[in-house]
Write a protein that holds these residues in place. Structure first.
Motif, short mmCIF file in Angstrom:
data_model
loop_
_atom_site.label_atom_id
_atom_site.label_comp_id
_atom_site.label_asym_id
_atom_site.label_seq_id
_atom_site.Cartn_x
_atom_site.Cartn_y
_atom_site.Cartn_z
N LYS A 9 126.31 65.91 0.18
CA LYS A 9 127.55 66.51 0.65
C LYS A 9 127.26 67.79 1.44
CE LYS A 9 132.08 67.35 0.64
NZ LYS A 9 133.02 66.52 1.45
N LYS A 41 136.34 71.40 15.01
CA LYS A 41 136.91 70.17 14.43
C LYS A 41 136.94 68.99 15.40
CE LYS A 41 137.68 72.23 10.57
NZ LYS A 41 136.77 71.98 9.44
N PHE A 42 136.22 69.12 16.53
CA PHE A 42 136.19 67.99 17.46
C PHE A 42 135.22 66.94 16.94
CE2 PHE A 42 136.76 65.43 20.92
CZ PHE A 42 135.64 65.30 21.74
N LEU A 43 135.73 65.71 16.85
CA LEU A 43 134.98 64.60 16.28
C LEU A 43 134.43 63.74 17.41
CD1 LEU A 43 134.61 63.73 13.29
CD2 LEU A 43 136.60 62.28 13.57
N PHE A 90 129.82 62.71 9.81
CA PHE A 90 130.60 61.70 9.10
C PHE A 90 130.05 60.32 9.39
CE2 PHE A 90 134.07 63.91 7.18
CZ PHE A 90 134.27 65.04 7.96
N LEU A 100 138.97 52.80 11.25
CA LEU A 100 137.74 53.28 10.64
C LEU A 100 138.00 53.86 9.26
CD1 LEU A 100 136.74 52.94 13.57
CD2 LEU A 100 135.48 55.09 13.28
N PHE A 102 136.24 56.50 6.78
CA PHE A 102 135.25 57.56 6.85
C PHE A 102 134.75 57.95 5.46
CE2 PHE A 102 135.11 59.13 11.21
CZ PHE A 102 136.23 58.54 11.77
N GLY A 103 133.49 58.39 5.43
CA GLY A 103 132.98 59.06 4.25
C GLY A 103 133.52 60.49 4.20
N SER A 104 133.14 61.22 3.17
CA SER A 104 133.68 62.58 3.00
C SER A 104 132.85 63.64 3.72
CB SER A 104 133.80 62.92 1.52
OG SER A 104 132.53 62.81 0.91
N GLY A 105 131.84 63.21 4.45
CA GLY A 105 131.12 64.15 5.31
C GLY A 105 129.92 64.82 4.66
N TYR B 35 145.16 59.74 12.68
CA TYR B 35 144.43 60.00 11.45
C TYR B 35 144.84 61.37 10.92
CZ TYR B 35 141.02 56.23 12.29
OH TYR B 35 140.41 55.01 12.48
N GLN B 37 143.25 64.46 8.36
CA GLN B 37 142.05 64.92 7.69
C GLN B 37 142.37 66.16 6.86
OE1 GLN B 37 138.84 66.09 10.31
NE2 GLN B 37 137.32 66.07 8.68
N GLY B 40 137.31 69.26 3.69
CA GLY B 40 136.26 68.70 2.86
C GLY B 40 136.26 67.19 2.76
N GLU B 41 137.13 66.54 3.52
CA GLU B 41 137.21 65.09 3.47
C GLU B 41 137.11 64.50 4.87
OE1 GLU B 41 137.28 65.09 -0.51
OE2 GLU B 41 137.27 63.29 0.75
N GLY B 42 136.90 63.19 4.93
CA GLY B 42 136.91 62.52 6.20
C GLY B 42 138.31 62.15 6.63
N PRO B 43 138.50 61.84 7.92
CA PRO B 43 139.83 61.42 8.39
C PRO B 43 140.26 60.12 7.72
CG PRO B 43 138.38 61.99 10.23
CD PRO B 43 137.52 61.93 9.01
N LEU B 45 143.10 56.98 8.16
CA LEU B 45 144.01 56.35 9.11
C LEU B 45 145.44 56.33 8.57
CD1 LEU B 45 144.36 54.73 11.77
CD2 LEU B 45 143.98 52.65 10.41
N LEU B 86 144.77 68.34 9.22
CA LEU B 86 144.41 68.18 10.63
C LEU B 86 144.82 66.79 11.06
CD1 LEU B 86 142.81 69.38 13.09
CD2 LEU B 86 140.80 68.18 12.18
N LEU B 88 144.82 63.92 13.86
CA LEU B 88 143.98 63.50 14.98
C LEU B 88 144.52 62.23 15.59
CD1 LEU B 88 140.69 63.95 12.97
CD2 LEU B 88 141.17 65.25 15.03
N PHE B 99 138.38 60.55 19.93
CA PHE B 99 139.39 61.36 19.26
C PHE B 99 139.87 62.50 20.14
CE2 PHE B 99 139.56 59.99 14.83
CZ PHE B 99 138.46 59.17 14.76
N LYS B 101 141.33 66.52 20.07
CA LYS B 101 140.78 67.68 19.38
C LYS B 101 141.57 68.07 18.14
CE LYS B 101 138.07 69.78 23.01
NZ LYS B 101 137.67 71.02 23.72
#
Lengths: 111, 109
Positions: A9, A41-43, A90, A100, A102-105, B35, B37, B40-43, B45, B86, B88, B99, B101
Motif C-alpha cells: 500500500k 490527481k490526474f490519472l 493503481f 474498470l 481498481f485496486g486501492s493504490g 467514477y 474516488q 486512499g482508494e481507487g476510483p 465506477l 473526487l 472523474l 480520464f 482531471k
C-alpha cells in the motif's frame, strides 16, 4: 474478498533503488492495467495487458517493466527510481471496455 | 492538450445544496463513464452513458450524455457529506480509457 488487490500500500525508498508492485485480480477479467496518479490527481494509463499480452504501452520510461505471469496477475517493476516517479500507482482490471475495477493504490515516495 | 476537460476543478458546498459537474471534449465518444474516488482508494465506477441525450439516475445523482456525445454532466441534488470525493469522467479513446482531471467535491455539514 478484495476484487483487485495490490501490494504494498505504501512504498518509501531511496533514489536509484529498484522496487516492485504486485497486483492480483480474482474477477476472471481478461484485461489488466497500470495507471499512475500524480499529485494533482490526474490519472494516466501506463500499460494494458490482455490475456498476458501487452497491448498498450504509453510513453513510459523503459525503467518501468510490467510482467504478467498469468491473466490474474500484473506486476510492475521499476528500476533506478527517480524523484519524479513519486505518485500513486493503481492496478485495474476489466472485461468490458471502460468498466474498470481498481485496486486501492500504492503510494510510492522516492526520497 | 487534455482530451476531457472537467469543470469546476474544486467545489465546496453546504449540505443540502445542488451542484453540477461538467465534462467536455472536442472528440466524439462511443460512451462516457463517471467514477468516484475517495481518499486512499481507487476510483469506483458510478455509471456509463452510451446514447446521445441519455439521462441516467442513481438516487440523487443524475448523469446526462450530450446529444453529440462530446460532453456529459453530473448533477447532485441535496448533496450530503457522504458525497464528498473526487469525481472523474472518463472516455474510451484509441483503445484506452482516458480520464479528465477530476472535480474535487467537498460537502460541509
Amino acid at each position: 474478498d478484495t476484487a483487485v488487490s495490490q501490494t504494498p500500500k505504501y512504498l518509501v525508498t531511496q533514489m536509484g533503488n529498484d522496487k516492485s508492485i504486485k497486483c492480483e485480480q480474482n474477477l476472471g477479467h481478461d484485461t489488466m492495467y497500470w495507471y499512475k496518479q500524480d499529485s494533482k490527481k490526474f490519472l494516466k494509463i501506463m500499460f494494458s495487458y490482455n490475456n498476458k499480452e501487452l497491448i498498450i504501452n504509453e510513453t513510459v520510461p523503459n525503467r518501468f517493466s510490467p510482467k504478467s505471469p498469468d491473466k490474474a496477475h500484473l506486476n510492475l517493476h521499476i528500476n533506478s527510481l527517480e524523484l519524479g516517479d513519486s505518485a500513486v500507482y493503481f492496478c485495474a482490471s476489466s472485461q468490458v471496455p471502460g468498466k474498470l475495477f481498481f485496486g486501492s493504490g500504492t503510494q510510492l515516495s522516492v526520497l | 492538450t487534455q482530451l476531457l476537460e472537467q469543470s469546476p476543478q474544486f467545489l465546496s458546498i453546504q449540505e443540502g445544496e445542488n451542484l453540477t459537474v461538467y465534462c467536455n471534449s472536442s472528440s466524439v465518444f462511443s460512451s462516457l463513464q463517471w467514477y468516484r474516488q475517495e481518499p486512499g482508494e481507487g476510483p469506483v465506477l458510478l455509471v456509463t452513458v452510451v446514447t446521445g441525450g441519455e439521462v441516467k439516475k442513481l438516487k440523487r445523482l443524475t448523469f446526462q450524455f450530450g446529444d453529440a456525445r462530446k460532453d456529459s454532466s453530473l448533477h447532485i441534488t441535496a448533496a450530503q457529506p457522504g458525497d464528498t470525493g473526487l469525481y472523474l469522467c472518463a472516455g474510451y479513446y484509441a483503445e484506452k480509457l482516458v480520464f479528465g482531471k477530476g472535480t474535487k467535491l467537498t460537502v460541509n455539514p
